[in-house]
Design an enzyme around this catalytic site. Structure first.
Site, PDB file in Angstrom:
ATOM      1  N   ILE A 131      -8.557  -8.297   7.404  1.00 47.22           N
ATOM      2  CA  ILE A 131      -7.997  -9.479   8.046  1.00 47.22           C
ATOM      3  C   ILE A 131      -6.998  -9.036   9.119  1.00 47.22           C
ATOM      4  O   ILE A 131      -6.285  -8.037   8.948  1.00 47.22           O
ATOM      5  CB  ILE A 131      -7.300 -10.387   7.012  1.00 47.22           C
ATOM      6  CG1 ILE A 131      -8.244 -10.680   5.829  1.00 47.22           C
ATOM      7  CG2 ILE A 131      -6.824 -11.679   7.672  1.00 47.22           C
ATOM      8  CD1 ILE A 131      -9.527 -11.375   6.194  1.00 47.22           C
ATOM      9  N   TYR A 158      -4.368   1.494  -4.877  1.00 47.51           N
ATOM     10  CA  TYR A 158      -4.613   0.137  -4.391  1.00 47.51           C
ATOM     11  C   TYR A 158      -5.930  -0.412  -4.928  1.00 47.51           C
ATOM     12  O   TYR A 158      -5.996  -1.559  -5.395  1.00 47.51           O
ATOM     13  CB  TYR A 158      -4.624   0.157  -2.862  1.00 47.51           C
ATOM     14  CG  TYR A 158      -4.740  -1.195  -2.203  1.00 47.51           C
ATOM     15  CD1 TYR A 158      -3.611  -1.984  -2.001  1.00 47.51           C
ATOM     16  CD2 TYR A 158      -5.968  -1.674  -1.762  1.00 47.51           C
ATOM     17  CE1 TYR A 158      -3.707  -3.225  -1.383  1.00 47.51           C
ATOM     18  CE2 TYR A 158      -6.075  -2.905  -1.140  1.00 47.51           C
ATOM     19  CZ  TYR A 158      -4.946  -3.678  -0.952  1.00 47.51           C
ATOM     20  OH  TYR A 158      -5.051  -4.903  -0.341  1.00 47.51           O
ATOM     21  N   GLN A 169      -7.298   5.452  -1.503  1.00 46.87           N
ATOM     22  CA  GLN A 169      -6.613   4.285  -2.069  1.00 46.87           C
ATOM     23  C   GLN A 169      -6.891   4.135  -3.566  1.00 46.87           C
ATOM     24  O   GLN A 169      -7.155   3.033  -4.038  1.00 46.87           O
ATOM     25  CB  GLN A 169      -7.053   3.005  -1.341  1.00 46.87           C
ATOM     26  CG  GLN A 169      -6.423   2.798   0.019  1.00 46.87           C
ATOM     27  CD  GLN A 169      -6.588   1.369   0.511  1.00 46.87           C
ATOM     28  OE1 GLN A 169      -7.588   0.705   0.270  1.00 46.87           O
ATOM     29  NE2 GLN A 169      -5.594   0.880   1.229  1.00 46.87           N
ATOM     30  N   THR A 199       0.846  -1.191   0.000  1.00 50.11           N
ATOM     31  CA  THR A 199       0.000   0.000   0.000  1.00 50.11           C
ATOM     32  C   THR A 199       0.885   1.246   0.000  1.00 50.11           C
ATOM     33  O   THR A 199       1.978   1.242   0.579  1.00 50.11           O
ATOM     34  CB  THR A 199      -0.915   0.057   1.235  1.00 50.11           C
ATOM     35  OG1 THR A 199      -0.117  -0.014   2.427  1.00 50.11           O
ATOM     36  CG2 THR A 199      -1.915  -1.089   1.228  1.00 50.11           C
TER      37      THR A 199
END
Length: 240
Positions: free
Chosen positions: A180, A147, A144, A86
């Protein structure tokens, strides 16, 4: 002789969990990594899984690195494109280097590894490619654009390559993890993380092993009828 699987970004977090699960399922596993020698050494000490150091964003490095895996372990039957980085920031503040580096590694790495391994899979009439996308490639995420664009590109890449591989017994699928419990997510400020978890219907972060189970399903010997699919593992945070 067991099938050989290569997991990029395989020495930590989700990648390590995938390596361990595939090894438990009988695959001969090789972990790729870019720079953390200590994590690679620890993986080898704990599991015996060898690591191969090369930059997945470098086309020639992937060709050379995969050739070394083949020399050491045998033909590569499974590729899990897990490596990713990232470089977050709004478009207003994002540099071209931040854009390019994320695209080079996160999306370019999928192309590079496929170019290295797909021809052999076609020739042997069997293969599994699993690309790790993201919930943020499906839904977008503020700050982002690089990303999200790279991960969204992975989902399109998956569907297109699946059509090329189908008649050769090569399946190509993707997994789109939600949030996660990894080092990357742990770096998110606590107040922000609390807001994220509040939006997850199951009320918690996911675990790396839950992504690994999805990968194992897609890589199974009898999984040849699943291709071109994206499996969302996100606790119900994004459904479509």
């Amino acid at each position: 002789m067991s099938r050989v699987a290569v997991v990029t970004g395989g020495t930590r977090g989700i990648g390590r969990a995938i390596c361990e699960r595939l090894q438990a399922d009988g695959f001969t596993v090789a972990a790729n990594y870019a720079g953390n020698d200590a994590a690679a050494d620890q993986l080898k000490a704990d599991t015996g899984i060898p690591s191969f150091k090369f930059d997945v964003g470098d086309h020639e490095a992937c060709l050379e690195g995969c050739a070394k895996v083949v020399e050491a372990l045998g033909p590569i039957d499974v590729v899990v494109n897990n490596a990713g980085i990232t470089r977050d920031g709004t478009l207003h503040k994002m540099s071209y280097d931040d854009w390019h580096e994320v695209m080079r590694i996160n999306l370019g790495g999928c192309f590079n590894m496929a170019k290295a391994c797909f021809p052999g899979m076609r020739e042997r009439k069997w293969g599994r490619i699993v690309n790790i996308g993201s919930i943020n490639g499906q839904a977008g995420q503020y700050g982002q654009v690089n990303y999200a664009a790279a991960k969204s590109g992975i989902h399109g890449f998956t569907k297109a390559l699946a059509q090329e591989g189908a008649k050769f017994g090569v399946t190509v699928n993707a997994i789109a993890p939600g949030y996660i419990d990894t080092d990357m997510v742990a770096a998110v400020p606590e107040p922000v993380l609390e807001k994220i978890v509040a939006k997850i219907p199951v009320g918690r972060l996911g675990e790396a092993q839950e992504i690994a189970r999805g990968v194992a399903f897609l890589c199974a010997e009898n999984g040849g009828f699943v291709t071109g699919s994206t499996m969302s593992i996100n606790g119900g945070q994004h459904m479509y």
